[in-house]
Design a protein around this motif. Structure first.
Motif, PDB file in Angstrom:
ATOM      1  N   ALA A 194       0.827  -1.205   0.000  1.00 39.29           N
ATOM      2  CA  ALA A 194       0.000   0.000   0.000  1.00 39.29           C
ATOM      3  C   ALA A 194       0.857   1.248   0.000  1.00 39.29           C
ATOM      4  O   ALA A 194       2.076   1.187   0.139  1.00 39.29           O
ATOM      5  CB  ALA A 194      -0.919  -0.009   1.219  1.00 39.29           C
ATOM      6  N   LYS A 195       0.187   2.402  -0.125  1.00 37.24           N
ATOM      7  CA  LYS A 195       0.919   3.670  -0.074  1.00 37.24           C
ATOM      8  C   LYS A 195       0.290   4.612   0.941  1.00 37.24           C
ATOM      9  O   LYS A 195      -0.912   4.635   1.158  1.00 37.24           O
ATOM     10  CB  LYS A 195       0.973   4.343  -1.442  1.00 37.24           C
ATOM     11  N   LYS A 196       1.159   5.350   1.595  1.00 44.86           N
ATOM     12  CA  LYS A 196       0.785   6.417   2.516  1.00 44.86           C
ATOM     13  C   LYS A 196      -0.266   5.961   3.518  1.00 44.86           C
ATOM     14  O   LYS A 196      -0.265   4.838   3.996  1.00 44.86           O
ATOM     15  CB  LYS A 196       0.325   7.645   1.727  1.00 44.86           C
ATOM     16  N   GLU A 197      -1.205   6.867   3.838  1.00 48.82           N
ATOM     17  CA  GLU A 197      -2.172   6.590   4.897  1.00 48.82           C
ATOM     18  C   GLU A 197      -3.214   5.550   4.513  1.00 48.82           C
ATOM     19  O   GLU A 197      -3.878   4.982   5.385  1.00 48.82           O
ATOM     20  CB  GLU A 197      -2.879   7.882   5.343  1.00 48.82           C
ATOM     21  N   THR A 198      -3.365   5.254   3.214  1.00 45.37           N
ATOM     22  CA  THR A 198      -4.340   4.232   2.821  1.00 45.37           C
ATOM     23  C   THR A 198      -3.995   2.866   3.414  1.00 45.37           C
ATOM     24  O   THR A 198      -4.860   1.998   3.511  1.00 45.37           O
ATOM     25  CB  THR A 198      -4.434   4.114   1.292  1.00 45.37           C
ATOM     26  N   ALA A 199      -2.749   2.705   3.840  1.00 48.66           N
ATOM     27  CA  ALA A 199      -2.335   1.445   4.468  1.00 48.66           C
ATOM     28  C   ALA A 199      -3.135   1.171   5.734  1.00 48.66           C
ATOM     29  O   ALA A 199      -3.296   0.004   6.126  1.00 48.66           O
ATOM     30  CB  ALA A 199      -0.845   1.473   4.779  1.00 48.66           C
ATOM     31  N   PRO A 258       8.946  11.765   7.504  1.00 50.48           N
ATOM     32  CA  PRO A 258       8.551  11.430   8.881  1.00 50.48           C
ATOM     33  C   PRO A 258       7.115  10.964   9.021  1.00 50.48           C
ATOM     34  O   PRO A 258       6.835   9.991   9.728  1.00 50.48           O
ATOM     35  CB  PRO A 258       8.780  12.746   9.624  1.00 50.48           C
ATOM     36  N   ARG A 259       6.188  11.615   8.369  1.00 48.98           N
ATOM     37  CA  ARG A 259       4.783  11.228   8.475  1.00 48.98           C
ATOM     38  C   ARG A 259       4.565   9.811   7.938  1.00 48.98           C
ATOM     39  O   ARG A 259       3.826   9.017   8.521  1.00 48.98           O
ATOM     40  CB  ARG A 259       3.898  12.214   7.710  1.00 48.98           C
ATOM     41  N   ILE A 260       5.233   9.481   6.833  1.00 46.14           N
ATOM     42  CA  ILE A 260       5.082   8.159   6.227  1.00 46.14           C
ATOM     43  C   ILE A 260       5.700   7.090   7.124  1.00 46.14           C
ATOM     44  O   ILE A 260       5.137   6.001   7.307  1.00 46.14           O
ATOM     45  CB  ILE A 260       5.739   8.136   4.831  1.00 46.14           C
ATOM     46  N   ARG A 261       6.853   7.384   7.696  1.00 44.30           N
ATOM     47  CA  ARG A 261       7.489   6.439   8.612  1.00 44.30           C
ATOM     48  C   ARG A 261       6.607   6.190   9.831  1.00 44.30           C
ATOM     49  O   ARG A 261       6.523   5.059  10.331  1.00 44.30           O
ATOM     50  CB  ARG A 261       8.868   6.943   9.042  1.00 44.30           C
ATOM     51  N   ASN A 262       5.951   7.231  10.309  1.00 43.64           N
ATOM     52  CA  ASN A 262       5.064   7.061  11.462  1.00 43.64           C
ATOM     53  C   ASN A 262       3.862   6.176  11.137  1.00 43.64           C
ATOM     54  O   ASN A 262       3.407   5.410  11.980  1.00 43.64           O
ATOM     55  CB  ASN A 262       4.585   8.429  11.959  1.00 43.64           C
TER      56      ASN A 262
END
Length: 355
Positions: free
Chosen positions: A200-205, A236-240
């Protein structure tokens, strides 16, 4: 031939990932309206200069300057993104001069993007932001190059395997979720070796990870879990996001057998996931997120289910070999602002069938 996300929308999302506090869209009130409203749910203030017909003729730099001053007074942002639109960029608005005249005491990233930017691919807007971020030293040159490479590869996947293939692809509903849920359950009951793949990508995960945490133990099942949740890669947001999902999966007793990469590496982690499926001699696999990034064509010995959020991806996914395609609508809308895994429709149906 059918509408696609624009570079402007991609620029807005990428600025969000850089943790900007405020975005000013220099254009008409309705430009990227839905994206702007959604980003408000994720804590980013988005305002517009509200260009009108008169501004298209005589220019609106002063409007941008005034909007910046007013927005700064309202929100006291530390990091601001100023994004061009089709209207302001086509008439040649000088965004830099307008920002300099505003003299706001904050760092401002100026992104000269519009709907037809470059080849019109949405990823061009994200690339424009990354280039500016590297110039302003918010990210390193190496990190910008890595992410730009991933975005170019993502574009290639969409143009060859996804919904940007240059032809009209009808939006479809996908397979019946209840029917596919029973097929997944029977795969466990029949003793097949099952894998759950998150690509998945970004917050959709947060939505697509739901099928990884279902109570398969009630079916005497122990699937091989593969996920692109490396928490050390990306902004940083993606790692979080990756860190949050990994922790929640662990708290739910889920053991991730293989980490294929980060959430912004989905164009390459799909290939890695496919290699693992072959090595593990998997019989049945559920792939959630961006399943068309997996080169499944030569692995017809594996029965595969795709879980996607794109109605126009149903046909391409069937064409490359997925036997079943399940549709989860509005993944972005359901996950923006979230920090925990979100129940999916497909996941809820499997839960009800298991219990």
């Amino acid at each position: 031939m059918h509408p696609r996300p624009s570079p402007i929308a991609a620029a807005l999302y990428t600025l969000r990932d850089l943790d900007v506090d405020l975005i000013v869209l220099h254009g008409p009130k309705g430009c990227c309206f839905r994206t702007a409203r959604l980003l408000e749910q994720d804590g980013v203030r988005v305002v517009t200069t509200g260009m009108s017909e008169k501004d298209f003729v005589f220019g609106a730099e002063e409007k941008l300057t005034k909007t910046l001053k007013k927005a700064y007074k309202m929100f006291s942002p530390k990091l601001i993104g100023v994004v061009g639109t089709c209207a302001s960029m086509i008439i040649g608005e000088n965004l830099k001069r307008a920002v300099e005249n505003a003299k706001v005491p904050a760092k401002v990233l100026i992104v000269e993007s519009h709907g037809g930017f470059g080849e019109g691919d949405n990823t061009e807007g994200a690339i424009a932001v990354l280039e500016v971020a590297a110039k302003e030293r918010l990210i390193s040159e190496d990190e910008a190059r890595r992410q730009i490479k991933m975005l170019r590869m993502a574009t290639a996947i969409e143009k060859t395997r996804g919904m940007a293939q240059g032809k009209y692809i009808p939006p479809l509903e996908g397979d019946n979720k209840k029917k596919v849920a029973k097929i997944v359950i029977n795969a466990f009951k029949n003793g097949k070796k099952v894998a759950m793949v998150l690509n998945a990508k970004k917050e959709t995960a947060y939505l697509f990870a739901d099928v990884l945490r279902l109570p398969y133990s009630k079916l005497n099942g122990n699937p091989v879990v593969i996920a692109n949740l490396d928490e050390n890669i990306g902004l940083p947001r993606i790692r979080n996001h990756a860190k949050n999902i990994k922790k929640e999966l662990k708290d739910n007793g889920v053991n991730i057998n293989y980490i294929t990469g980060g959430l912004d590496e989905y164009p390459v982690t799909g290939k890695k996931a496919m290699e693992i499926l072959e090595k593990e001699e998997i019989d049945f696999a559920v792939v959630s997120g961006i399943p068309h990034a997996l080169p499944i064509e030569k692995y017809n010995n594996i029965e595969m289910v795709a879980v996607t959020d794109g109605p126009r991806l149903v046909e391409p996914l069937k064409n490359i070999g997925y036997k079943y395609v399940v549709l989860e609508l509005d993944a972005h809308a359901k996950t923006l602002g979230k920090r925990r895994i979100v129940n999916s429709e497909f996941g809820n149906i499997i839960r009800s069938e298991i219990s």
